[in-house]
Enzyme design. Structure first.
Site, PDB file in Angstrom:
ATOM      1  N   GLY A  10       0.806  -1.232   0.000  1.00 13.81           N
ATOM      2  CA  GLY A  10       0.000   0.000   0.000  1.00 13.81           C
ATOM      3  C   GLY A  10       0.825   1.262   0.000  1.00 13.81           C
ATOM      4  O   GLY A  10       0.584   2.191   0.775  1.00 13.81           O
ATOM      5  N   LEU A  65      -5.127  -6.623  -2.503  1.00 11.64           N
ATOM      6  CA  LEU A  65      -5.429  -7.471  -1.343  1.00 11.64           C
ATOM      7  C   LEU A  65      -6.608  -8.411  -1.598  1.00 11.64           C
ATOM      8  O   LEU A  65      -6.778  -9.397  -0.898  1.00 11.64           O
ATOM      9  CB  LEU A  65      -5.736  -6.602  -0.116  1.00 11.64           C
ATOM     10  CG  LEU A  65      -4.562  -5.842   0.494  1.00 11.64           C
ATOM     11  CD1 LEU A  65      -5.051  -4.940   1.608  1.00 11.64           C
ATOM     12  CD2 LEU A  65      -3.502  -6.799   1.013  1.00 11.64           C
ATOM     13  N   SER A  86      -4.631  -1.551   3.743  1.00 13.92           N
ATOM     14  CA  SER A  86      -5.868  -2.191   4.182  1.00 13.92           C
ATOM     15  C   SER A  86      -6.943  -1.764   3.204  1.00 13.92           C
ATOM     16  O   SER A  86      -6.858  -0.674   2.638  1.00 13.92           O
ATOM     17  CB  SER A  86      -6.237  -1.783   5.611  1.00 13.92           C
ATOM     18  OG  SER A  86      -6.507  -0.411   5.668  1.00 13.92           O
ATOM     19  N   LYS A 162     -10.454  -4.344  11.953  1.00 19.31           N
ATOM     20  CA  LYS A 162      -9.067  -4.217  12.420  1.00 19.31           C
ATOM     21  C   LYS A 162      -8.749  -5.287  13.477  1.00 19.31           C
ATOM     22  O   LYS A 162      -7.661  -5.873  13.480  1.00 19.31           O
ATOM     23  CB  LYS A 162      -8.833  -2.815  13.017  1.00 19.31           C
ATOM     24  CG  LYS A 162      -8.801  -1.705  11.976  1.00 19.31           C
ATOM     25  CD  LYS A 162      -7.634  -1.908  11.033  1.00 19.31           C
ATOM     26  CE  LYS A 162      -7.447  -0.766  10.069  1.00 19.31           C
ATOM     27  NZ  LYS A 162      -6.393  -1.038   9.071  1.00 19.31           N
ATOM     28  N   VAL A 190      -3.390   9.396  13.586  1.00 20.04           N
ATOM     29  CA  VAL A 190      -2.078   9.710  13.004  1.00 20.04           C
ATOM     30  C   VAL A 190      -2.106  11.083  12.344  1.00 20.04           C
ATOM     31  O   VAL A 190      -2.896  11.337  11.435  1.00 20.04           O
ATOM     32  CB  VAL A 190      -1.656   8.640  11.980  1.00 20.04           C
ATOM     33  CG1 VAL A 190      -0.263   8.943  11.442  1.00 20.04           C
ATOM     34  CG2 VAL A 190      -1.669   7.251  12.621  1.00 20.04           C
TER      35      VAL A 190
END
Length: 344
Positions: A10, A65, A86, A162, A190
């Site tokens: 990613g 993915l 993800s 998650k 973040v």
């Protein structure tokens, strides 16, 4: 001497590109995956904005993915893999398995390919969402020993995805890993410098605050951490012998409300002060609105919740010392102003 190869999944993502930046700076070769090779130019742009001038140690490969195709080839020759990618959370979905199943399947695809290629250690980018959800009446800071309680009511499918993806990774290592090592990093909110105008959903909050789009904020407390420190924690988790088999909460240990974030920005950027909110929205109003607006369901599930976290494990075990939450938040805003995303 041949450089050690690290696969980063990613590569166009916010955390991933900062990890790639630090890996290249530390002399590793990097092979990164993207869903489409059209993202290659964006990755180069972000790395260049981060100070990279030589791209000879970087290759970009296409791998999704949701498909087995190409993963075995991607992992060939790699010493380490850092699984950051993800599936993009779809805020509006009919069935929660639409969010959960791709996350679990994606982790298992990456781990299987890494194991079969002889990768020594995989670092999984998990999330704080695998730690805090579904806990009632909490009074002590969350740590790596905590797992989200998926039996509780109102746990959002994103947090479930998650949690179940990380649980699946640990189970795979235990039952089918054949000696491959795993470490997990679980970041809180973040922040930090965005490197292009294409940036992650975690930074949208700052952009919307600075643009005056938010007149009042929900009463949501959160930990925050700088993306540069999240990246450095991944590298420590990748190489430190003592990190094998461990998970690490990436947090400064501070807890801020959304109003605190607005107030930090108000002080740092006085020219934008008038655009920033000074009021909060009652929790009951947020929950009521979420009934009609599905994209508010995740916020509604966490308003008024306890959000204290501890970084004692990463500090003690890996000698990791993150910047302050304020530094991270101001850096986010400054980078958006520098790139012309926000106009003071």
């Amino acid at each position: 001497m041949k450089k050690q190869l690290v696969v980063v999944t990613g590569g166009s993502g916010f955390i991933a590109v900062h990890i790639i930046l630090q890996l290249l700076q530390q002399g590793y070769a990097v092979r990164t995956t993207v869903r489409s090779l059209q993202k290659t130019a964006l990755i180069h742009e972000m790395l260049a904005n981060g100070g990279v001038t030589d791209f000879s140690a970087l290759t970009v490969a296409e791998a999704n993915l949701n498909s087995d195709a190409n993963w075995n080839a991607v992992m060939q020759g790699a010493t380490y893999a850092i699984h950051v990618a993800s599936p993009t959370p779809n805020r509006v979905f009919k069935d929660e398995m639409e969010m959960i199943q791709p996350a679990v399947d994606g982790v298992l695809r990456v781990l299987t390919a890494a194991r079969d290629a002889g990768v020594k250690r995989v670092v999984l980018t998990s999330a704080y969402g695998a730690i805090f959800a579904g806990h009632k009446n909490r009074t002590t800071p969350y740590t790596e020993n905590d797992w989200s309680n998926l039996d509780a009511k109102n746990v959002h499918p994103y947090q479930k995805s998650k949690t179940l993806a990380e649980r699946a990774a640990w189970k795979f290592i235990k039952t089918a890993g054949r000696g491959m090592e795993l470490a997990a990093v679980n970041p809180v909110g973040v922040m930090g410098p965005v490197l292009a105008s294409d940036y992650s959903h975690s930074n949208v909050q700052v952009q919307q605050l600075l643009d005056g789009q938010i007149r009042a904020v929900p009463q949501v407390d959160s930990g925050y951490v700088d993306v540069r420190d999240v990246a450095s924690l991944h590298l420590l988790a990748m190489t430190a012998p003592q990190a094998a088999g461990e998970r690490f909460l990436a947090t400064t240990g501070e807890t801020l409300s959304m109003l605190d974030v607005a107030n930090i920005l108000r002080v740092a950027f006085p020219a934008l002060a008038a655009k920033l909110p000074t009021k909060t929205i009652p929790n009951v109003a947020v929950r009521a609105a979420a009934v009609f607006k599905p994209d508010l369901k995740m916020i509604a599930s966490i308003v008024g919740g306890y959000a204290e976290t501890s970084n004692a494990k990463a500090v003690k075990l890996l000698n990791w010392h993150p910047r302050s939450a304020k530094t991270a938040i101001v850096a986010t805003a400054q980078s958006m102003i520098d790139l012309g995303i926000v106009h003071p």
